[in-house]
Motif scaffolding. Sequence first.
Motif, mmCIF file in Angstrom:
data_model
loop_
_atom_site.group_PDB
_atom_site.id
_atom_site.type_symbol
_atom_site.label_atom_id
_atom_site.label_comp_id
_atom_site.label_asym_id
_atom_site.label_seq_id
_atom_site.Cartn_x
_atom_site.Cartn_y
_atom_site.Cartn_z
ATOM 1 N N CYS A 120 -7.993 10.225 -1.760
ATOM 2 C CA CYS A 120 -8.797 9.862 -0.588
ATOM 3 C C CYS A 120 -9.274 11.086 0.176
ATOM 4 N N ARG A 121 -10.169 11.798 -0.443
ATOM 5 C CA ARG A 121 -10.850 12.938 0.137
ATOM 6 C C ARG A 121 -12.322 12.713 -0.093
ATOM 7 N N PRO A 122 -13.105 12.522 0.933
ATOM 8 C CA PRO A 122 -12.773 12.540 2.350
ATOM 9 C C PRO A 122 -11.969 11.302 2.763
ATOM 10 N N SER A 123 -11.441 11.353 3.960
ATOM 11 C CA SER A 123 -10.503 10.321 4.397
ATOM 12 C C SER A 123 -11.088 8.921 4.393
ATOM 13 N N GLU A 124 -12.383 8.755 4.652
ATOM 14 C CA GLU A 124 -12.961 7.407 4.686
ATOM 15 C C GLU A 124 -13.002 6.742 3.321
ATOM 16 N N ILE A 140 2.979 21.245 -4.988
ATOM 17 C CA ILE A 140 1.945 21.651 -4.032
ATOM 18 C C ILE A 140 0.566 21.659 -4.693
ATOM 19 N N LEU A 141 0.529 21.701 -6.024
ATOM 20 C CA LEU A 141 -0.741 21.682 -6.750
ATOM 21 C C LEU A 141 -1.376 20.291 -6.803
ATOM 22 N N ILE A 142 -0.617 19.262 -6.448
ATOM 23 C CA ILE A 142 -1.155 17.899 -6.457
ATOM 24 C C ILE A 142 -1.957 17.696 -5.178
ATOM 25 N N ASN A 143 -3.231 17.385 -5.341
ATOM 26 C CA ASN A 143 -4.068 17.155 -4.171
ATOM 27 C C ASN A 143 -3.669 15.843 -3.508
ATOM 28 N N ARG A 144 -3.977 15.703 -2.251
ATOM 29 C CA ARG A 144 -3.572 14.539 -1.491
ATOM 30 C C ARG A 144 -4.627 14.216 -0.462
ATOM 31 N N PRO A 145 -4.522 13.038 0.074
ATOM 32 C CA PRO A 145 -3.583 11.955 -0.165
ATOM 33 C C PRO A 145 -4.053 11.045 -1.299
ATOM 34 N N THR A 188 -6.266 15.549 6.638
ATOM 35 C CA THR A 188 -6.882 14.454 5.887
ATOM 36 C C THR A 188 -5.855 13.379 5.585
ATOM 37 N N SER A 189 -4.672 13.794 5.195
ATOM 38 C CA SER A 189 -3.616 12.842 4.883
ATOM 39 C C SER A 189 -3.211 12.050 6.130
ATOM 40 N N ARG A 190 -3.116 12.720 7.263
ATOM 41 C CA ARG A 190 -2.779 12.018 8.513
ATOM 42 C C ARG A 190 -3.881 11.022 8.887
ATOM 43 N N ASN A 191 -5.143 11.423 8.723
ATOM 44 C CA ASN A 191 -6.251 10.512 9.026
ATOM 45 C C ASN A 191 -6.211 9.279 8.128
ATOM 46 N N VAL A 192 -5.949 9.476 6.845
ATOM 47 C CA VAL A 192 -5.887 8.351 5.905
ATOM 48 C C VAL A 192 -4.750 7.408 6.292
ATOM 49 N N LEU A 193 -3.601 7.962 6.625
ATOM 50 C CA LEU A 193 -2.469 7.131 7.046
ATOM 51 C C LEU A 193 -2.854 6.284 8.257
ATOM 52 N N GLU A 194 -3.530 6.879 9.214
ATOM 53 C CA GLU A 194 -3.914 6.129 10.418
ATOM 54 C C GLU A 194 -4.998 5.094 10.123
ATOM 55 N N LEU A 195 -5.890 5.365 9.168
ATOM 56 C CA LEU A 195 -6.875 4.354 8.769
ATOM 57 C C LEU A 195 -6.186 3.157 8.116
ATOM 58 N N ILE A 196 -5.164 3.432 7.322
ATOM 59 C CA ILE A 196 -4.395 2.330 6.728
ATOM 60 C C ILE A 196 -3.760 1.505 7.834
ATOM 61 N N ILE A 230 0.876 -1.161 0.000
ATOM 62 C CA ILE A 230 0.000 0.000 0.000
ATOM 63 C C ILE A 230 0.914 1.212 0.000
ATOM 64 N N THR A 231 0.630 2.146 -0.888
ATOM 65 C CA THR A 231 1.427 3.359 -0.986
ATOM 66 C C THR A 231 0.520 4.550 -0.746
ATOM 67 N N ILE A 232 1.019 5.501 0.032
ATOM 68 C CA ILE A 232 0.299 6.749 0.241
ATOM 69 C C ILE A 232 1.214 7.903 -0.160
ATOM 70 N N PHE A 233 0.703 8.766 -1.018
ATOM 71 C CA PHE A 233 1.373 10.019 -1.341
ATOM 72 C C PHE A 233 0.842 10.998 -0.305
ATOM 73 N N HIS A 234 1.704 11.358 0.620
ATOM 74 C CA HIS A 234 1.330 11.927 1.913
ATOM 75 C C HIS A 234 1.926 13.304 2.117
ATOM 76 N N ASN A 235 1.164 14.122 2.837
ATOM 77 C CA ASN A 235 1.669 15.392 3.327
ATOM 78 C C ASN A 235 1.391 15.406 4.826
ATOM 79 N N PRO A 236 2.423 15.272 5.654
ATOM 80 C CA PRO A 236 2.197 15.194 7.094
ATOM 81 C C PRO A 236 1.584 16.460 7.689
ATOM 82 N N ALA A 237 1.583 17.566 6.963
ATOM 83 C CA ALA A 237 0.965 18.797 7.447
ATOM 84 C C ALA A 237 -0.546 18.826 7.189
ATOM 85 N N CYS A 238 -1.063 17.836 6.485
ATOM 86 C CA CYS A 238 -2.467 17.789 6.100
ATOM 87 C C CYS A 238 -3.236 16.831 7.011
#
Length: 140
Positions: free
Chosen positions: A105-109, A89-94, A13-21, A3-11
């Motif tokens: 993965c927006r929203p995180s679920e 920075i223009l690439i939306n995440r995660p 939503t991205s942190r929530n997705v990482l924790e759901l994984i 499983i790969t996540i393109f992540h921004n730790p400042a976001c």
Amino acid sequence: MTITIFHNPACGTSRNVLELIRNSGAEPRIIEYLKTPPGRAELVDLIDRMGIPARDLLRRKGTPYDELGLDNPLLTDDDLIDAMMARPILINRPIVVTPLGAALCRPSETVLDLLPSPQRGAFARENGEKIVDEAGKRIV
């Protein structure tokens, strides 16, 4: 299983997705895409795998989207990909890629549809909103 996540730790939503994984028992490959942006071929492949136009991957908030005039409907996918390559920075995440597919993965679920393994327990977003109950079942 990768499983790969393109992540921004400042976001959030991205942190929530990482924790759901992680709540599914997986430890993903984490790519902090602002530090290590995808190459053009990889970005094009991700867009293709997600089945979306490049425009749907653009992030507006907190980016130079408006000043670059990226809302211009005459811009092609190639033009928009060029902009994302020049300014990651223009690439939306995660963005998450699993054996079941790829998605923004927006929203995180949204990530729950991509995870091969079920949730192992309750999960709430950083804001306290419950997404998964104690039995590992999706609430939202």
